[in-house]
Design an enzyme around this catalytic site. Structure first.
Site, PDB file in Angstrom:
ATOM      1  N   LYS A 184       0.876  -1.180   0.000  1.00  0.00           N
ATOM      2  CA  LYS A 184       0.000   0.000   0.000  1.00  0.00           C
ATOM      3  C   LYS A 184       0.912   1.228   0.000  1.00  0.00           C
ATOM      4  O   LYS A 184       1.913   1.241   0.728  1.00  0.00           O
ATOM      5  CB  LYS A 184      -0.887  -0.026   1.247  1.00  0.00           C
ATOM      6  CG  LYS A 184      -1.979   1.037   1.252  1.00  0.00           C
ATOM      7  CD  LYS A 184      -2.880   0.873   2.485  1.00  0.00           C
ATOM      8  CE  LYS A 184      -3.989   1.895   2.473  1.00  0.00           C
ATOM      9  NZ  LYS A 184      -4.832   1.824   3.680  1.00  0.00           N
ATOM     10  N   ASP A 288     -11.870  -7.413   0.408  1.00  0.00           N
ATOM     11  CA  ASP A 288     -11.345  -6.600   1.513  1.00  0.00           C
ATOM     12  C   ASP A 288     -11.932  -5.195   1.388  1.00  0.00           C
ATOM     13  O   ASP A 288     -11.301  -4.283   0.869  1.00  0.00           O
ATOM     14  CB  ASP A 288      -9.816  -6.565   1.464  1.00  0.00           C
ATOM     15  CG  ASP A 288      -9.257  -5.878   2.698  1.00  0.00           C
ATOM     16  OD1 ASP A 288     -10.058  -5.579   3.614  1.00  0.00           O
ATOM     17  OD2 ASP A 288      -8.049  -5.634   2.745  1.00  0.00           O
TER      18      ASP A 288
HETATM   19  C1  GLT Z   1      -6.594  -3.219   6.705  1.00  0.00           C
HETATM   20  C2  GLT Z   1      -6.022  -2.910   5.362  1.00  0.00           C
HETATM   21  C3  GLT Z   1      -6.194  -4.044   4.447  1.00  0.00           C
HETATM   22  C4  GLT Z   1      -5.385  -5.238   4.825  1.00  0.00           C
HETATM   23  C5  GLT Z   1      -5.842  -5.854   6.060  1.00  0.00           C
HETATM   24  C6  GLT Z   1      -4.860  -6.928   6.458  1.00  0.00           C
HETATM   25  S1  GLT Z   1      -6.241  -4.768   7.316  1.00  0.00           S
HETATM   26  O1  GLT Z   1      -7.988  -3.095   6.656  1.00  0.00           O
HETATM   27  O2  GLT Z   1      -6.622  -1.724   4.833  1.00  0.00           O
HETATM   28  O3  GLT Z   1      -5.923  -3.700   3.127  1.00  0.00           O
HETATM   29  O4  GLT Z   1      -5.555  -6.214   3.829  1.00  0.00           O
HETATM   30  O5  GLT Z   1      -4.027  -6.574   7.496  1.00  0.00           O
HETATM   31 MN    MN Z   2      -6.210  -5.529   1.942  1.00  0.00          MN
HETATM   32 MN    MN Z   3      -7.672  -1.122   1.525  1.00  0.00          MN
END
Ligand code: GLT
Ligand code: MN
Ligand code: MN
Length: 388
Positions: A184, A288
């Site tokens: 990220k 997610d």
């Molecule tokens: C959190 C994050 C996600 C991750 C998760 C795993 S937690 O919400 O934004 O993208 O995949 O830790």
């Molecule tokens: Mn995630």
């Molecule tokens: Mn996310």
């Protein structure tokens, strides 16, 4: 009318933190009641999901006693047995508690780094106990607000040491577990180390046990970086590293919106599903994301059902694209090969190179050819929007 009912073979999964999200954001408090893990399992069973993923503390509070932990885990296992849901993936919360405010594995405090390793080993034990075969690492706090804090080389070194240690731990326990690293670019840190799936893939090659480690690309995270998600997924697949995937949706270059899969960028979602289905990706399809803050408990079910339904609709569209005579004829024409270049293809040879340098290419003719991508894209649009 097609059947878009989710089935176990579709491997649709949700995190406890996704359907359990009560809708708090940095500007407002929760709008929905917090559901217990057992209640979430029952919601997921009701909507037709295959599995549920979790962070250690989604299930067991960080300050639970060993006896409380055992009781919570027993209740959860009973809910799994009652519903038939499985736990394909688990992970560690290394971001919520203040102890991790300057990172976990990369913190400047050796005691925090050691605590992070200890917490992760216990969380791995929990995940394996629940049947997980994939263990995700999302280093949300592994980064900086100011580069005065740490040299990024030190951050990378600490990350590498932690993952090497944990690979050895898992092997030493005899666990059948693969690690999946999730990138990220930012949020919650100003900058997070290893910001994209591509960075992660390069980093994995520097580990002691690279065969054990792959990636968990998330659509929203690559869109935050303004990237073509499907291209990153394709590179992970090409490297044999697509161990898991986080599906959701997100406008480009915004905060982490975590919208329902398919809710925003239909075309990108379509080409992603088409890619996954065409190559035969067999891992979990993990959503997610979470329901809009406007939703109540029923709206959360709408969100979960919608995520799976959209995937299945796009899967059907992908099959139609592959079977559409006009689209396929156009693709065949675009990719036409009259065989005249066959002698130049394949491995290098000195003769081939010399012949290639001497070949009289008709550059203007090659450059003048129209490629018909306008028609191809319109046919794709028509197909997606139901106009063909
Ligand atoms: C959190 C994050 C996600 C991750 C998760 C795993 S937690 O919400 O934004 O993208 O995949 O830790
Ligand atoms: Mn995630
Ligand atoms: Mn996310």
């Amino acid at each position: 009318m097609s059947d878009y009912t989710p089935k176990p073979e579709h491997k649709f999964t949700f995190g406890l933190w996704t359907v359990g999200n009560p809708g708090a954001d940095p500007f407002g408090s929760a709008v929905r009641n917090r559901l217990s893990p057992v209640e979430i399992v029952h919601v997921l069973a009701e909507v037709g999901a295959y599995g549920v993923n979790l962070h250690d503390n989604d299930l067991v509070p960080i300050d639970a006693t060993p006896a409380e932990r055992d009781r919570i885990v027993a209740d959860f296992k009973r809910a799994l047995a009652d519903t038939g849901l499985v736990v394909p993936m688990a992970t560690t919360n290394l971001f919520s508690d203040p102890v991790f405010k300057d990172g976990a594995f990369t913190s400047n405090d050796p005691k925090v780094r050691a605590y992070a390793l200890s917490k992760t080993m216990r969380a791995i034990d929990l995940g394996v106990e629940l049947g997980a075969r994939i263990y995700v690492f999302w280093g949300g706090r592994e980064g900086i607000e100011t580069d005065a804090a740490r040299n990024p080389l030190e951050g990378l070194k600490r990350m590498r040491e932690a993952l090497n240690f944990l690979c050895e731990y898992s092997m030493d326990q005899g666990y059948d577990l693969k690690f999946a690293l999730e990138a990220k670019p930012n949020e919650p840190r100003g900058d997070i180390y290893l910001p994209t799936t591509g960075h992660m893939l390069a980093f994995i090659a520097t580990l002691d046990h690279p065969q054990m480690v792959g990636v968990n690309p998330e659509l929203a995270h690559e869109h935050m970086a303004g990237l073509n998600f499907m291209h990153g997924v394709a590179q992970a697949w090409d490297a044999g590293k697509l161990f898991h995937i986080d599906l959701n949706d997100q406008n480009f270059c915004r905060y982490d919106q975590d919208f329902r899969f398919g809710s925003h960028n239909w075309k990108q979602a379509f080409f992603l599903v088409k890619f996954l289905e065409d190559v035969g990706y067999a891992g979990p399809r993990h959503f997610d994301s979470h329901a809009y803050r406007t939703e109540d408990a029923e709206g959360v079910k709408d969100f979960a059902r919608g995520s799976m339904r959209s995937y299945l609709i796009l899967k059907e569209k992908a099959a139609r694209f592959n079977a559409d005579p006009e689209i396929q004829a156009l693709l065949a024409e675009i990719n036409a090969d009259d065989g005249s270049m066959a002698a130049f293809q394949g491995a290098y040879s000195r003769e081939k190179a010399a012949a290639l340098k001497a070949y009289p290419f008709d550059r203007p003719a090659l450059g003048a050819r129209g490629l018909k991508y306008e028609r191809l894209d319109q046919l794709t649009f028509d197909l997606l929007l139901g106009a063909r």
